[in-house]
Design a protein around this motif. Structure first.
Motif, PDB file in Angstrom:
ATOM      1  N   LYS A 125       0.790  -1.226   0.000  1.00  0.00           N
ATOM      2  CA  LYS A 125       0.000   0.000   0.000  1.00  0.00           C
ATOM      3  C   LYS A 125       0.827   1.283   0.000  1.00  0.00           C
ATOM      4  CE  LYS A 125      -2.208  -0.472   3.612  1.00  0.00           C
ATOM      5  NZ  LYS A 125      -1.807   0.147   4.786  1.00  0.00           N
ATOM      6  N   THR A 128      -1.911   7.647   6.530  1.00  0.00           N
ATOM      7  CA  THR A 128      -2.665   7.767   7.797  1.00  0.00           C
ATOM      8  C   THR A 128      -2.147   6.810   8.865  1.00  0.00           C
ATOM      9  OG1 THR A 128      -4.385   6.193   7.117  1.00  0.00           O
ATOM     10  CG2 THR A 128      -4.760   8.534   6.598  1.00  0.00           C
ATOM     11  N   GLY A 129      -1.545   5.694   8.428  1.00  0.00           N
ATOM     12  CA  GLY A 129      -0.960   4.756   9.389  1.00  0.00           C
ATOM     13  C   GLY A 129       0.118   5.438  10.224  1.00  0.00           C
ATOM     14  N   TYR A 180      -1.405   7.081  13.267  1.00  0.00           N
ATOM     15  CA  TYR A 180      -1.679   6.144  14.369  1.00  0.00           C
ATOM     16  C   TYR A 180      -0.377   5.733  15.050  1.00  0.00           C
ATOM     17  CZ  TYR A 180      -6.519   5.957  12.869  1.00  0.00           C
ATOM     18  OH  TYR A 180      -7.808   6.307  12.564  1.00  0.00           O
ATOM     19  N   ARG A 181       0.670   5.562  14.242  1.00  0.00           N
ATOM     20  CA  ARG A 181       1.978   5.220  14.809  1.00  0.00           C
ATOM     21  C   ARG A 181       2.519   6.371  15.667  1.00  0.00           C
ATOM     22  NH1 ARG A 181       4.802   0.909  12.420  1.00  0.00           N
ATOM     23  NH2 ARG A 181       3.544  -0.199  10.870  1.00  0.00           N
ATOM     24  N   ARG A 202       8.604   3.259  12.852  1.00  0.00           N
ATOM     25  CA  ARG A 202       8.624   1.981  12.120  1.00  0.00           C
ATOM     26  C   ARG A 202       9.156   0.856  12.994  1.00  0.00           C
ATOM     27  NH1 ARG A 202       5.075   3.345   8.488  1.00  0.00           N
ATOM     28  NH2 ARG A 202       5.432   5.537   8.023  1.00  0.00           N
ATOM     29  N   VAL A 226       0.507  -0.501  18.166  1.00  0.00           N
ATOM     30  CA  VAL A 226      -0.358   0.465  17.464  1.00  0.00           C
ATOM     31  C   VAL A 226      -1.836   0.051  17.416  1.00  0.00           C
ATOM     32  CG1 VAL A 226       0.132  -0.413  15.121  1.00  0.00           C
ATOM     33  CG2 VAL A 226      -0.494   1.981  15.422  1.00  0.00           C
ATOM     34  N   SER A 227      -2.115  -1.255  17.357  1.00  0.00           N
ATOM     35  CA  SER A 227      -3.516  -1.690  17.271  1.00  0.00           C
ATOM     36  C   SER A 227      -4.321  -1.293  18.500  1.00  0.00           C
ATOM     37  CB  SER A 227      -3.597  -3.206  17.072  1.00  0.00           C
ATOM     38  OG  SER A 227      -2.955  -3.562  15.874  1.00  0.00           O
ATOM     39  N   ALA A 235      -5.253   2.195  17.814  1.00  0.00           N
ATOM     40  CA  ALA A 235      -6.158   2.316  16.659  1.00  0.00           C
ATOM     41  C   ALA A 235      -7.553   1.766  16.947  1.00  0.00           C
ATOM     42  CB  ALA A 235      -5.559   1.609  15.451  1.00  0.00           C
ATOM     43  N   ARG A 252      -9.677   7.511  17.132  1.00  0.00           N
ATOM     44  CA  ARG A 252      -9.936   7.435  15.680  1.00  0.00           C
ATOM     45  C   ARG A 252     -10.694   8.677  15.220  1.00  0.00           C
ATOM     46  NH1 ARG A 252      -8.615   2.673  13.595  1.00  0.00           N
ATOM     47  NH2 ARG A 252      -9.239   3.480  11.571  1.00  0.00           N
ATOM     48  N   GLY A 303      -4.639   3.931   3.924  1.00  0.00           N
ATOM     49  CA  GLY A 303      -4.837   3.440   5.286  1.00  0.00           C
ATOM     50  C   GLY A 303      -5.682   2.186   5.329  1.00  0.00           C
ATOM     51  N   ARG A 304      -6.621   2.154   6.294  1.00  0.00           N
ATOM     52  CA  ARG A 304      -7.486   0.981   6.460  1.00  0.00           C
ATOM     53  C   ARG A 304      -8.960   1.319   6.275  1.00  0.00           C
ATOM     54  NH1 ARG A 304      -2.939  -0.109   7.238  1.00  0.00           N
ATOM     55  NH2 ARG A 304      -1.940  -1.754   8.465  1.00  0.00           N
ATOM     56  N   ASP A 305      -9.296   2.591   6.532  1.00  0.00           N
ATOM     57  CA  ASP A 305     -10.715   2.996   6.530  1.00  0.00           C
ATOM     58  C   ASP A 305     -10.944   4.223   5.647  1.00  0.00           C
ATOM     59  OD1 ASP A 305      -9.281   4.806   8.008  1.00  0.00           O
ATOM     60  OD2 ASP A 305     -10.782   5.018   9.591  1.00  0.00           O
ATOM     61  N   ILE A 306     -10.053   4.447   4.692  1.00  0.00           N
ATOM     62  CA  ILE A 306     -10.152   5.663   3.867  1.00  0.00           C
ATOM     63  C   ILE A 306     -11.327   5.563   2.890  1.00  0.00           C
ATOM     64  CG2 ILE A 306      -8.858   7.319   2.450  1.00  0.00           C
ATOM     65  CD1 ILE A 306      -7.638   6.631   5.267  1.00  0.00           C
ATOM     66  N   ARG A 322      -1.549  -8.467  13.715  1.00  0.00           N
ATOM     67  CA  ARG A 322      -1.898  -7.042  13.728  1.00  0.00           C
ATOM     68  C   ARG A 322      -3.157  -6.810  12.879  1.00  0.00           C
ATOM     69  NH1 ARG A 322       0.477  -2.309  11.056  1.00  0.00           N
ATOM     70  NH2 ARG A 322       2.228  -3.540  10.312  1.00  0.00           N
ATOM     71  N   ASP A 340      -6.653  -5.172  14.086  1.00  0.00           N
ATOM     72  CA  ASP A 340      -7.180  -3.987  13.397  1.00  0.00           C
ATOM     73  C   ASP A 340      -8.566  -4.259  12.817  1.00  0.00           C
ATOM     74  OD1 ASP A 340      -4.839  -2.624  13.938  1.00  0.00           O
ATOM     75  OD2 ASP A 340      -3.931  -3.042  11.989  1.00  0.00           O
TER      76      ASP A 340
END
Ligand code: C5P
Length: 220
Positions: free
Chosen positions: A16, A34-35, A38-39, A90, A98-99, A102, A108, A130-133, A178, A182
């Motif tokens: 991604k 966006t990750g 959250y990081r 990283r 991070v989860s 998140a 959020r 990201g995950r929810d974009i 992870r 998530d």
């Protein structure tokens, strides 16, 4: 120019970030990871002694965190309160924590608010990943994509990315476990209505970028 938000979601190890960044570069669009936000919040909570299990405290931290994040493809830069944490976020310690951050709904809400603000500041010309974009942050994006890859491909890519230093168990923790955590708050394993799935399992980087650009060119 006209608004062009390219929303890209996907699990970890799907490629991604590198694909999104290259698409932004070729289309001369801004880019938002966006990750990384959250990081950064995870780093900030650990730094300031916030208990990651304490939802109210994590939410409060999200609201006061002085975050700076680059939106250019030329430089990757993330800082909190002036401290450059671009590389530190990283770290496997952050990846494994991070989860918890998140999955805090109040945090959020605040990070999503900041993401929308950044998108507006760029006149809605941006690649956002990201995950929810595609489903929550910008469900009305001009282009919505779910970048997937087989579990095997994702484990292999993350292994290479981390320099081949990780054991099978460590990779499994960082990718599969992870994603499982998530997935309890956002669905990035199935494409929502109107979201195009790009399976990169059998594609190399260049082929994946070209397929993504072909999807974009259909709508612009
Ligand atoms: O993309 P990356 O792996 O850097 O994301 C780090 C973490 O941030 C994910 O594991 C997930 O917990 C969280 N995240 C999220 N929603 C996003 C982007 C990332 O929950 N839009």
């Amino acid at each position: 120019g006209k608004p062009l938000v390219i929303a890209i979601d996907g699990p970890s190890g799907s490629g991604k970030s590198s694909v999104s960044k290259e698409v932004a570069r070729r289309l001369k669009l801004a880019y938002l990871d966006t990750g990384a936000m959250y990081r950064a919040l995870t780093w900030y909570c650990l730094k300031t002694g916030v208990d990651l299990q304490d939802g109210a405290a994590v939410e409060q931290a999200s609201k006061i965190m002085p975050l700076e994040i680059s939106t250019s493809t030329a430089t990757e830069y993330v800082a909190v309160d002036g401290t450059d944490i671009t590389d530190e976020i990283r770290d496997p310690l952050i990846s494994s924590s991070v989860s918890a951050v998140a999955t805090t709904l109040g945090a959020r809400t605040e990070l999503i608010r900041r993401q929308r603000e950044l998108i507006d500041q760029h006149h809605r010309r941006m690649v956002v990943e990201g995950r929810d974009i595609t489903t929550v942050v910008v469900p009305n994006a001009e282009v919505r994509m779910l970048l997937t890859a087989s579990e095997e491909a994702r484990l292999r890519r993350r292994g290479i990315q981390l320099g081949g230093t990780q054991t099978k168990e460590q990779l499994n923790t960082q990718v599969i476990q992870r994603d499982a955590k998530d997935s309890t708050v956002v669905n990035f394993t199935q494409a929502a209505d109107g979201v195009v799935t790009l399976d990169s399992s059998d594609l190399n980087f260049e082929e994946t970028v070209e397929t993504a650009l072909a999807i974009v060119s259909k709508v612009i």
